[in-house]
Design a protein around this motif. Structure first.
Motif, PDB file in Angstrom:
ATOM      1  N   UNK A   1      37.597  45.763  36.191  1.00 33.55           N
ATOM      2  CA  UNK A   1      36.893  46.881  36.849  1.00 33.55           C
ATOM      3  C   UNK A   1      35.542  47.133  36.166  1.00 33.55           C
TER       4      UNK A   1
ATOM      5  N   UNK B   1      33.132  44.512  37.139  1.00 36.78           N
ATOM      6  CA  UNK B   1      32.620  44.725  38.503  1.00 36.78           C
ATOM      7  C   UNK B   1      31.421  45.687  38.463  1.00 36.78           C
TER       8      UNK B   1
ATOM      9  N   UNK C   1      48.622  38.861  40.253  1.00 44.19           N
ATOM     10  CA  UNK C   1      47.968  40.165  40.398  1.00 44.19           C
ATOM     11  C   UNK C   1      46.503  40.099  39.978  1.00 44.19           C
TER      12      UNK C   1
ATOM     13  N   UNK D   1      44.514  37.429  39.630  1.00 46.80           N
ATOM     14  CA  UNK D   1      43.699  36.561  40.494  1.00 46.80           C
ATOM     15  C   UNK D   1      43.390  37.286  41.804  1.00 46.80           C
ATOM     16  N   UNK D   2      44.388  38.022  42.297  1.00 47.78           N
ATOM     17  CA  UNK D   2      44.140  38.792  43.520  1.00 47.78           C
ATOM     18  C   UNK D   2      43.010  39.804  43.304  1.00 47.78           C
ATOM     19  N   UNK D   3      43.075  40.504  42.172  1.00 45.82           N
ATOM     20  CA  UNK D   3      42.044  41.516  41.884  1.00 45.82           C
ATOM     21  C   UNK D   3      40.659  40.866  41.826  1.00 45.82           C
TER      22      UNK D   3
ATOM     23  N   UNK E   1      39.670  38.226  43.358  1.00 40.35           N
ATOM     24  CA  UNK E   1      39.260  37.947  44.743  1.00 40.35           C
ATOM     25  C   UNK E   1      38.782  39.221  45.426  1.00 40.35           C
ATOM     26  N   UNK E   2      39.579  40.268  45.291  1.00 41.13           N
ATOM     27  CA  UNK E   2      39.243  41.512  45.997  1.00 41.13           C
ATOM     28  C   UNK E   2      37.914  42.088  45.497  1.00 41.13           C
ATOM     29  N   UNK E   3      37.649  41.912  44.204  1.00 42.18           N
ATOM     30  CA  UNK E   3      36.416  42.459  43.644  1.00 42.18           C
ATOM     31  C   UNK E   3      35.220  41.551  43.907  1.00 42.18           C
TER      32      UNK E   3
END
Lengths: 398, 398
Positions: A242, A245, A267, A269-271, A273-275
């Motif tokens: 975070x 980002x 979890x 890796x997903x974050x 991607x989402x960021x």
């Protein structure tokens, strides 16, 4: 002369499994004790490959529930044949402690590999391993001690209230890796009269190259940030992401490498991607130690954003490697890094503050950065050396 | 393959019975006059009143083995060509190994009763059923739901590649939201084959009773323990509420044990007094909880469309949801609920405060609008015929 005296000491080191990748501290502890001439036997609940020390693995329960009582009975008989007086004494002690039969059976079974050995000291690598083994010291005429680790005092007691009541009573000595963890243990009922010794984890500084060729921030972009940690929730890597980002939104050019693997990989890796950070973040997986040192050497900034942390060997290594370290204030990290002197400590679970601190640190004049790097490395050399650790452990068991 | 007789649709959802959504679909299709065949593994006994639902599940243990053997003999006697075709296609028989044995255990019941349409509910299973299309011209339909599409393949490149290979063989896709279509097209899905059909609830009137006013905000959260549910962010938000002296209580309804991560966080942020956790509840009990709370919070990082939000809106419970997955297709901020950015504790805290500060008139308006949204767009009676249309469309293509 000192060596002859130490040879009489035989420490039984109790662990759940052979020390793995993230348990450098335990391996170092045993190695340094051996180097000091202390006889060490490693007892583990699970089988595993250990080459540097005598290793005795415990018996495991079979999966088949019909075979379980048969194996338990066999193990109890075997243990009785190997150490009849100790087993009888153990049963008597447990009965006087009002333990019920299933608890008595469990206590003997889980210590069946330890009971027949002649030890002067029994040391639990984690306090949780002392549960149902609290009377071993008395039964085996050995001093009983334990290390307390982050999980032991910060997480386990949340589910198991008063889990250590009996262990605290039977301890001859306690080892903590940080003062903060000791304070937590005291809040959990550890009596103040139990002698405690703080022995910090240690690193071999010689493995790390000198600071002279260290990459300077600003001379090479992107800014290379690194964390070495298991991908576990308590390492707080999501909070670091975070913060990064926020840096990206401010136009900072950086790469972030996380060395280590674990259950939270999907979890994280997903974050990423989402960021929208896939271009800047690399999950390098588990790497051999020499490669970790190389990767640290090629980086500028080290982050340890943990939510819960006993002390953290990786942060010591980062300091030895001349990285500027920003860590969270989780438990022992505040002692690992001296805020403003050997790195920076920021509140945990706070990406805004972490991001601001990263910006502040990269904006510091190079001379100031170099002062911090040098102080950090010097402190690791002076206060967290293997020699010092070995000496303190030798004293701990003398 | 497809004749004028009653259309036979197989629903494959791995477990029998399946989730609430899929169970509603099964019953709805049967009520529309389709023959519904359920394949999968029994996890619980199940009975349906509709005679057109045929359950052909696999059992575990010795009974399962006998059942497998009997079905296999039946297949060899009644459809030897099907067996030979699949054996040649796979390159192995049921006795080639343990894994192969278990795979054939899944395939045999389907080979015995080839349906017109095979509707796979979870994308992870997609690749292994391609043979139905290639060898037996069974129409394949796949549903895009939850983590199988929007999270798992991001961290697992093998899975992502298997999707790319498998999806081109499918005749139609069902997506639970438009947001899910965006995720799915990354794996080579032909958008023209996708039917977005929202999950539906049975019609019911908006309950008249408004929750009794309370000094504290009574927050309800319903959902399993999984990282994508974002409870970590919710707890951080609660910590912010507490720090500005907002009074609240939170009831968390979830199956299973409270994970260490959340337990530690509750303790760490001193929220143990405010947060209570109920270990799973029946549908009816959840409904009762909804009627006695002020706001339902969905702090998820990713979702399809969360069923629990639809249920809350139908009962007139205000919802604060993160803007994840397809939630924006349900909630219009300030119109029928509140929507806040994902992974943002500050915004989540503000959303909860906004919901609690609504005037009576606004609260009534939002409740009414929420109920209307569900009744108009997420109505089971309206959405089941859309599935039938999708299947009929495939029939006419044959």
């Amino acid at each position: 002369m000192e060596r002859t005296k130490n040879l009489k000491i035989h420490v039984g080191f109790v662990l759940s499994s052979a020390p793995g990748y993230s348990e450098v501290f335990l391996t170092n502890t045993m190695k340094t004790m051996l180097a000091k001439g202390i006889k060490v036997t490693l007892f583990t609940d699970k089988p595993g490959k250990v080459i540097f020390v005598k290793h005795v693995a415990g018996f495991r329960l079979p999966r088949n529930r019909f075979l379980r009582p048969v194996k338990v009975l066999l193990v109890l008989c075997l243990t009785f044949l190997r150490a009849p007086l100790r087993v009888l004494r153990y049963v008597s002690v447990l009965r006087s402690d009002n333990r019920r039969l299933p608890e008595i059976i469990k206590s003997i079974f889980i210590s069946s590999h330890i009971l027949p050995c002649r030890l002067t000291h029994i040391h639990f690598g984690f306090a949780t391993l002392g549960i149902y083994r609290e009377h071993l010291g008395r039964v085996m005429d050995a001093k009983l001690s334990t290390s307390i680790r982050g999980y032991d005092v910060c997480i386990y007691p949340l589910v198991h209230k008063n889990a250590y009541e009996l262990l605290w009573k039977n301890l001859d000595r306690l080892h903590t890796i940080s003062s903060d963890l000791y304070n937590v243990a005291c809040r959990l009922g550890l009596p103040l009269h139990v002698p405690h010794v703080k022995i910090n984890p240690a690193v071999d500084v010689n493995l790390f190259p000198s600071l002279d060729g260290k990459a300077k921030i600003g001379s090479q972009w992107p800014l290379r940030i690194i964390t070495v940690a298991r991908l576990h929730w308590k390492k707080g890597i999501d909070y670091a992401l975070e913060a990064l980002l926020l840096l990206k939104n401010k136009g900072i050019d950086f790469t972030y490498t996380v060395i280590g693997t674990g259950e939270e990989r999907e979890r994280l890796i997903f974050l990423v991607h989402q960021m929208g950070l896939t271009e800047c973040v690399e999950f390098a997986g588990k790497l051999p130690h020499d490669q970790v040192i190389n990767r640290m050497g090629a980086s500028h900034l080290y982050l340890q954003p943990s939510i819960q942390e006993g002390f953290c060997n990786a942060v010591l290594e980062a300091q030895a490697s001349g990285l500027l370290c920003i860590v969270s204030d989780a438990e022992g990290l505040q002692e690992n890094i001296l805020h403003g002197q050997t790195g920076w400590v920021v509140p945990k679970r706070n990406p805004d503050v972490l991001a601001r601190k990263i910006l502040e640190v990269i904006a510091l004049p190079e001379e100031q950065k170099q002062v911090i790097r040098r102080s950090a490395r010097r402190r690791v050399e002076e206060e967290f050396s293997l020699e010092l650790q070995a000496k303190r452990f030798a004293e701990f068991f003398s | 393959m497809i004749s004028d007789k009653r259309l036979a649709v197989a629903i494959y959802s791995v477990a029998i019975p399946s989730t609430t959504f899929i169970e509603r679909l099964i019953i709805g299709l049967a009520n529309e006059g389709l023959e519904v065949v359920l394949f999968g593994k029994f996890v619980q006994p199940v009975t349906y009143t509709q005679s057109s639902i045929i359950v052909i599940g696999n059992r575990n243990g010795l009974v399962g083995l006998v059942q497998y053997f009997a079905r296999f003999i039946k297949l060899l006697l009644s459809h030897p060509a099907r067996y030979v075709a699949l054996r040649n296609y796979l390159g192995y028989g049921p006795l080639s190994g343990k894994e192969e044995f278990l795979k054939w255990k899944k395939y045999v019941p389907v080979l015995l009763r080839l349906p017109d349409i095979f509707h796979i509910q979870w994308a992870r299973s997609a690749e292994e059923w391609i043979f139905l299309k290639k060898l037996f011209d069974v129409k394949l339909v796949l549903s895009f739901r939850g983590t199988h599409i929007n999270a798992a393949p991001k961290a697992d490149s093998v899975l992502a590649n298997s999707y790319r290979k498998a999806f081109k063989h499918f005749d139609a896709f069902h997506a639970v939201s438009y947001a899910m279509v965006k995720e799915a097209v990354q794996y080579g899905v032909d958008e023209s084959k996708v039917h977005v059909i929202y999950s539906g609830l049975p019609y019911r009137l908006l309950p008249e009773t408004n929750p009794v006013a309370s000094e504290r905000i009574r927050i309800l959260v319903v959902g399993r323990f999984h990282w994508k549910k974002g409870y970590q962010y919710l707890f951080d938000a609660l910590h912010k509420l507490k720090s500005i002296n907002v009074f609240f209580s939170l009831t968390l309804v979830a199956q299973g044990e409270l994970p260490h991560e959340l337990l530690f966080q509750l303790h760490d942020l001193n929220l143990s007094q405010e947060v209570s956790w109920i270990k799973g509840l029946s549908y009816q009990e959840v409904e009762n909880e909804m009627l006695t709370h002020d706001v339902l919070v969905l702090p998820s990082i990713e979702e399809g469309i969360a069923n629990v939000v639809l249920e809350a809106m139908q009962l007139g419970l205000l919802v604060v949801s993160t803007d994840c997955g397809g939630m924006k297709e349900v909630i219009l901020n300030g119109e029928n609920g509140f929507i806040v950015p994902v992974r943002n504790p500050q915004a989540l805290a503000e959303g909860i405060i906004s919901a609690s500060k609504l005037s009576h008139a606004d609260r009534t308006r939002l409740r009414q609008r929420g109920w209307e949204t569900v009744t108009e767009q997420f109505n089971l009676n309206r959405n089941i015929p859309l599935f039938v249309q999708m299947y009929e469309g495939l029939k006419s293509c044959a």
